[in-house]
Design a protein around this motif. Structure first.
Motif, PDB file in Angstrom:
ATOM      1  N   CYS A  60      11.790  50.515 -20.191  1.00 18.91           N
ATOM      2  CA  CYS A  60      11.063  50.717 -21.436  1.00 18.91           C
ATOM      3  C   CYS A  60      11.034  52.207 -21.724  1.00 18.91           C
ATOM      4  O   CYS A  60      10.546  52.994 -20.907  1.00 18.91           O
ATOM      5  N   LEU A  61      11.573  52.599 -22.874  1.00 19.61           N
ATOM      6  CA  LEU A  61      11.566  53.993 -23.292  1.00 19.61           C
ATOM      7  C   LEU A  61      10.668  54.156 -24.515  1.00 19.61           C
ATOM      8  O   LEU A  61      10.835  53.446 -25.513  1.00 19.61           O
ATOM      9  N   ALA A  62       9.726  55.078 -24.419  1.00 21.73           N
ATOM     10  CA  ALA A  62       8.900  55.451 -25.568  1.00 21.73           C
ATOM     11  C   ALA A  62       9.598  56.603 -26.271  1.00 21.73           C
ATOM     12  O   ALA A  62       9.855  57.646 -25.667  1.00 21.73           O
ATOM     13  N   VAL A  63       9.909  56.414 -27.551  1.00 21.20           N
ATOM     14  CA  VAL A  63      10.754  57.367 -28.280  1.00 21.20           C
ATOM     15  C   VAL A  63      10.102  57.739 -29.609  1.00 21.20           C
ATOM     16  O   VAL A  63       9.408  56.927 -30.231  1.00 21.20           O
ATOM     17  N   ALA A  64      10.346  58.963 -30.042  1.00 21.11           N
ATOM     18  CA  ALA A  64       9.755  59.456 -31.286  1.00 21.11           C
ATOM     19  C   ALA A  64      10.578  58.984 -32.477  1.00 21.11           C
ATOM     20  O   ALA A  64      11.734  59.367 -32.624  1.00 21.11           O
ATOM     21  N   GLY A  65       9.991  58.143 -33.311  1.00 24.06           N
ATOM     22  CA  GLY A  65      10.662  57.664 -34.510  1.00 24.06           C
ATOM     23  C   GLY A  65      10.550  56.166 -34.650  1.00 24.06           C
ATOM     24  O   GLY A  65      10.104  55.458 -33.738  1.00 24.06           O
ATOM     25  N   PRO A  66      10.943  55.632 -35.830  1.00 24.91           N
ATOM     26  CA  PRO A  66      10.911  54.182 -36.052  1.00 24.91           C
ATOM     27  C   PRO A  66      11.925  53.476 -35.155  1.00 24.91           C
ATOM     28  O   PRO A  66      13.058  53.930 -35.011  1.00 24.91           O
ATOM     29  N   VAL A  67      11.511  52.382 -34.558  1.00 22.84           N
ATOM     30  CA  VAL A  67      12.348  51.641 -33.608  1.00 22.84           C
ATOM     31  C   VAL A  67      12.815  50.340 -34.259  1.00 22.84           C
ATOM     32  O   VAL A  67      12.027  49.584 -34.795  1.00 22.84           O
ATOM     33  N   GLY A  68      14.110  50.094 -34.173  1.00 22.47           N
ATOM     34  CA  GLY A  68      14.646  48.846 -34.729  1.00 22.47           C
ATOM     35  C   GLY A  68      16.160  48.949 -34.816  1.00 22.47           C
ATOM     36  O   GLY A  68      16.714  50.027 -35.069  1.00 22.47           O
ATOM     37  N   GLY A  69      16.846  47.837 -34.609  1.00 20.20           N
ATOM     38  CA  GLY A  69      18.295  47.829 -34.704  1.00 20.20           C
ATOM     39  C   GLY A  69      18.969  48.254 -33.412  1.00 20.20           C
ATOM     40  O   GLY A  69      18.338  48.568 -32.405  1.00 20.20           O
ATOM     41  N   GLU A  70      20.283  48.299 -33.448  1.00 23.84           N
ATOM     42  CA  GLU A  70      21.091  48.595 -32.277  1.00 23.84           C
ATOM     43  C   GLU A  70      21.079  50.084 -31.917  1.00 23.84           C
ATOM     44  O   GLU A  70      21.075  50.447 -30.752  1.00 23.84           O
ATOM     45  N   HIS A  71      21.053  50.931 -32.928  1.00 25.13           N
ATOM     46  CA  HIS A  71      21.193  52.362 -32.688  1.00 25.13           C
ATOM     47  C   HIS A  71      19.882  53.095 -32.962  1.00 25.13           C
ATOM     48  O   HIS A  71      19.135  52.737 -33.874  1.00 25.13           O
ATOM     49  N   PHE A  72      19.633  54.132 -32.166  1.00 29.36           N
ATOM     50  CA  PHE A  72      18.436  54.947 -32.362  1.00 29.36           C
ATOM     51  C   PHE A  72      18.827  56.417 -32.270  1.00 29.36           C
ATOM     52  O   PHE A  72      19.536  56.827 -31.354  1.00 29.36           O
ATOM     53  N   ARG A  73      18.347  57.196 -33.237  1.00 28.04           N
ATOM     54  CA  ARG A  73      18.559  58.643 -33.219  1.00 28.04           C
ATOM     55  C   ARG A  73      17.213  59.312 -32.987  1.00 28.04           C
ATOM     56  O   ARG A  73      16.268  59.106 -33.750  1.00 28.04           O
TER      57      ARG A  73
END
Length: 324
Positions: A60-73
């Protein structure tokens, strides 16, 4: 049974830990600038523990930004992530991405009493939402909703990017200068580490001071040493944080209280407690009385985002196994 890993990834640092028996183990903090990708950082972390790819069952990674879909920037660093590529590279069975302030909010459910400092006394209403807000590399805002029986749901959001609220003629002049530079002026532009430096430069430009300070750390250190320009910067910062936090309380009906998190405010905790934060927090005209009894805490826990990522993973596994 394979291991579970949790991560809390910000703009500057990536924190990793193993999650076992609802407890963090082997916590490490890595600089995001030192790695080209999250896969490289996780591989480095595992190698330091003598673990090979394939050791992890779930992440589980907590990441800054909206989460959804296959790719995350990633919002505040150079990393990008493909869910499929991440799982393939690290031989991970399951990857859960959650918004960083979803994790931060869930982390508040595991705080111990010595990990928070009371800023504004009050009695939290147990059936009301809770606001979690924190200046760091950016400005994060999260919400905890009580579900009953001691369970909570964390709502993700991008509240750090709301418009910066104006509460005085001085603030209006500062906003006007910032607007000339930035166009849209968000709360995060001011309420972040870099925001301290931006405020300092703005005051120097408005008042004709020469710029002597070059980093956010220098600004806060100068303020604590009594430099009048830096003191005004820090005071404005605290008041604006109070105003933004109070706006969230009104929007959400958050009589469950407010938690101030992140790496910036604890560096000048005593100044913060004596600042205009509390006054600005509850100064809402005809609705000022609404704030009666709403407590505010400054969180001093070292790894609340990692704790929250563990809670998120635990809840997701519970749902996947058919729990209520």
């Amino acid at each position: 049974m394979k291991l579970a890993l949790v991560g809390d990834i910000g703009g500057t640092n990536a924190r990793f830990a193993l999650w076992r028996n609802e407890t963090l183990e082997s916590i490490r903090v890595l600089a995001t600038a030192d790695f080209a990708s999250p896969e490289q950082a996780v591989s480095h972390y595992l190698a330091g523990l003598g673990l090979a790819p394939g050791s992890l069952g779930s992440v589980c990674l907590a990441v800054a930004g909206p989460v959804g879909g296959e790719h995350f920037r990633f919002t505040n660093n150079h990393w990008r992530l493909s869910r499929a590529a991440f799982c393939r590279t690290l031989q991970v069975e399951r990857l859960l991405l959650v918004n960083d302030f979803t994790a931060m909010a869930l982390g508040m459910t595991r705080l111990r009493e010595h990990e928070r400092v009371l800023v504004r006394p009050g009695v939290a209403e147990s059936d009301s939402p809770v606001v979690v807000i924190g200046p760091g590399t950016g400005l994060g805002v999260g919400t905890l909703l009580p579900l009953g029986d001691g369970c909570w749901k964390a709502l993700p959001g991008e509240g750090g990017h709301v418009d910066l609220p104006i509460g005085s003629l001085r603030e209006a002049a500062i906003w006007q200068h910032l607007h000339g530079q930035l166009g849209h002026v968000s709360a995060e532009n001011v309420l972040s580490g870099n925001g301290l430096l931006l405020l300092y430069r703005t005051l120097c430009a408005l008042d004709g001071h020469s710029e002597r300070l070059a980093t956010p750390a220098e600004v806060s250190a100068a303020a604590l040493a009594g430099d009048p320009v830096a003191v005004e910067v820090l005071e404005l910062f605290c008041c604006w944080l109070g105003r933004v936090a109070g706006n969230n309380v009104l929007t959400l009906g958050a009589r469950g209280g407010v938690y101030i998190v992140g790496g910036v405010v604890p560096r000048f905790a005593a100044f913060f407690q004596a600042s205009g934060f509390v006054r600005s927090f509850a100064s809402k005209g005809c609705m000022s009385g609404y704030f009666e009894g709403i407590p505010v805490w400054l969180v001093t826990a070292e790894y609340p985002g990692l704790e929250g990522a563990g809670v998120a993973l635990q809840q997701a596994n519970f749902r996947r196994m058919g729990g209520a």
